[in-house]
Design an enzyme around this catalytic site. Structure first.
Site, PDB file in Angstrom:
ATOM      1  CG  ASP A   1      -8.837  -1.798  45.085  1.00 18.00           C
ATOM      2  OD1 ASP A   1      -7.699  -1.290  45.045  1.00 18.00           O
ATOM      3  OD2 ASP A   1      -9.409  -2.225  44.070  1.00 18.00           O
TER       4      ASP A   1
ATOM      5  CE  LYS B   1     -13.446  -2.661  48.272  1.00 20.87           C
ATOM      6  NZ  LYS B   1     -13.009  -4.024  47.969  1.00 20.87           N
TER       7      LYS B   1
END
Ligand code: SF4
Length: 339
Positions: free
Chosen positions: A265, A247
């Site tokens: 996310d 991420k």
């Protein structure tokens, strides 16, 4: 309504032949055909009917399915009948595709919902629809929100460290903490020279500030020792840094290096699944699936847009679907209670 949706039949006609359709003899070339239909009162029942050995003559397409074998069925769950025509128009625009007139549905203005291919089509027709849908949603969200939420700096080191601070921390805390820290140390070498306790005190009250302080110092030390004091611009080296997952790495690649990368996310994962773009269990799968659905030009921005939409409207529990700007494009997969 029971399991409403649209479907695509992939048919193969081994030899060209004359087939009677609606009382008229017509020539059909050998090859593959894709037919797009909708079944708002029961998708599975309609598909079973097409696959049944008992060939009833009800729709025009039945004339063809008497002679052509159904090789594959694609399904797409939706309440929107207009998606059928949207998919037909996308198929009509593809190269090496020939529309066969007279196979539109009775209540649409499309020229046709039947398309001929010389060779077997190697794509999932609903990916065309998802891409169109994803493109439209990305544009609507771009009009609603602009700019990314966190890691606003495009300077790689600052972008990376701000991302580390932001994990499980609100924006209102992350941004001032990052500013305080970068007033103390601007480069990896300066950051590596700071004691962890000083970093921790500076970024407090960010969540897990002591742990993050050690991580930040470690990252800075590794950048100095192994990367000439610079942040690497590739995924493998970034995820090898302590505390940096896909991420964060993807956010830095997109934000600081303008490389096509999708930062998935919890908001991107949740909303992409609700929209019906993907059907995945974990963010890593979502990242891979989104590469097929989302046009590359939206990869970098989608995180900032969905984070904002997730905070404002598409909440984890009880999303505000009644006031959502992209409700018309959303399948609301897995949504129970909504407002
Ligand atoms: S319609 Fe509902 S589930 Fe779909 S994106 Fe909007 S708020 Fe989320």
């Amino acid at each position: 309504m029971k399991d409403p949706g649209i479907y695509c039949l992939l048919l193969r006609l081994p030899k060209g032949r004359r087939i009677r359709v609606a009382g008229r003899e017509r020539d059909f070339a050998a090859g593959y055909y894709l037919y797009v239909g909708s079944a708002m009162n029961g998708l599975e029942a309609r598909i079973r009917r097409h696959l049944s050995a008992e060939k009833k003559q009800h729709w025009h397409i039945d004339s063809l399915t008497r002679h052509a074998a159904i090789r594959r069925v694609f399904r797409y769950s939706t309440h929107s009948r207009s998606m059928e025509c949207r998919l037909a128009s996308r198929l009509a625009k593809r190269s090496h595709t020939t529309g066969i007139p007279g196979f539109g549905s009775s209540d649409c203005r499309c020229r046709t919902h039947l398309f001929h291919f010389q060779a077997k089509p190697d794509f999932n027709p609903f990916d065309l629809l998802r891409r169109t849908n994803a493109e439209r949603v990305a544009r609507i969200l771009s009009d609603l929100y602009s700019g990314p939420r966190v890691c606003k700096s495009r300077e790689p080191f600052r972008s990376l460290i701000t991302c580390v601070i932001s994990l499980r921390t609100k924006d209102e805390v992350t941004d001032p903490a990052g500013k305080r820290l970068f007033r103390l140390a601007r480069t990896p070498a300066q950051m590596a020279a700071l004691p962890p306790s000083r970093i921790a005190k500076t970024i407090y009250p960010a969540g897990f500030y002591r742990e993050k302080a050690r991580t930040i110092k470690n990252i800075a030390g590794i950048l100095v020792a192994n990367h000439g004091g610079r942040v690497p611009d590739n995924l493998d080296d970034l995820v090898a840094l302590p505390g940096v997952g896909r991420k964060t790495a993807n956010l830095v690649l997109g934000r600081a290096f303008s490389k096509p990368a999708i930062c998935v996310d919890t908001h991107v994962h949740r909303i992409s699944n609700r929209l019906g773009w993907v059907a995945t269990d974990i963010p890593e799968e979502t990242e891979t699936a989104l590469r097929h659905v989302l046009p590359e030009e939206h990869w970098i921005a989608i995180n900032g847009l969905m984070v904002r939409h997730g905070q404002a409207t598409c909440h984890p529990t009880s999303p505000k679907c009644s006031e959502c700007a992209i409700a018309g494009d959303c399948l609301r997969d897995g949504v129970g209670r909504s407002r």
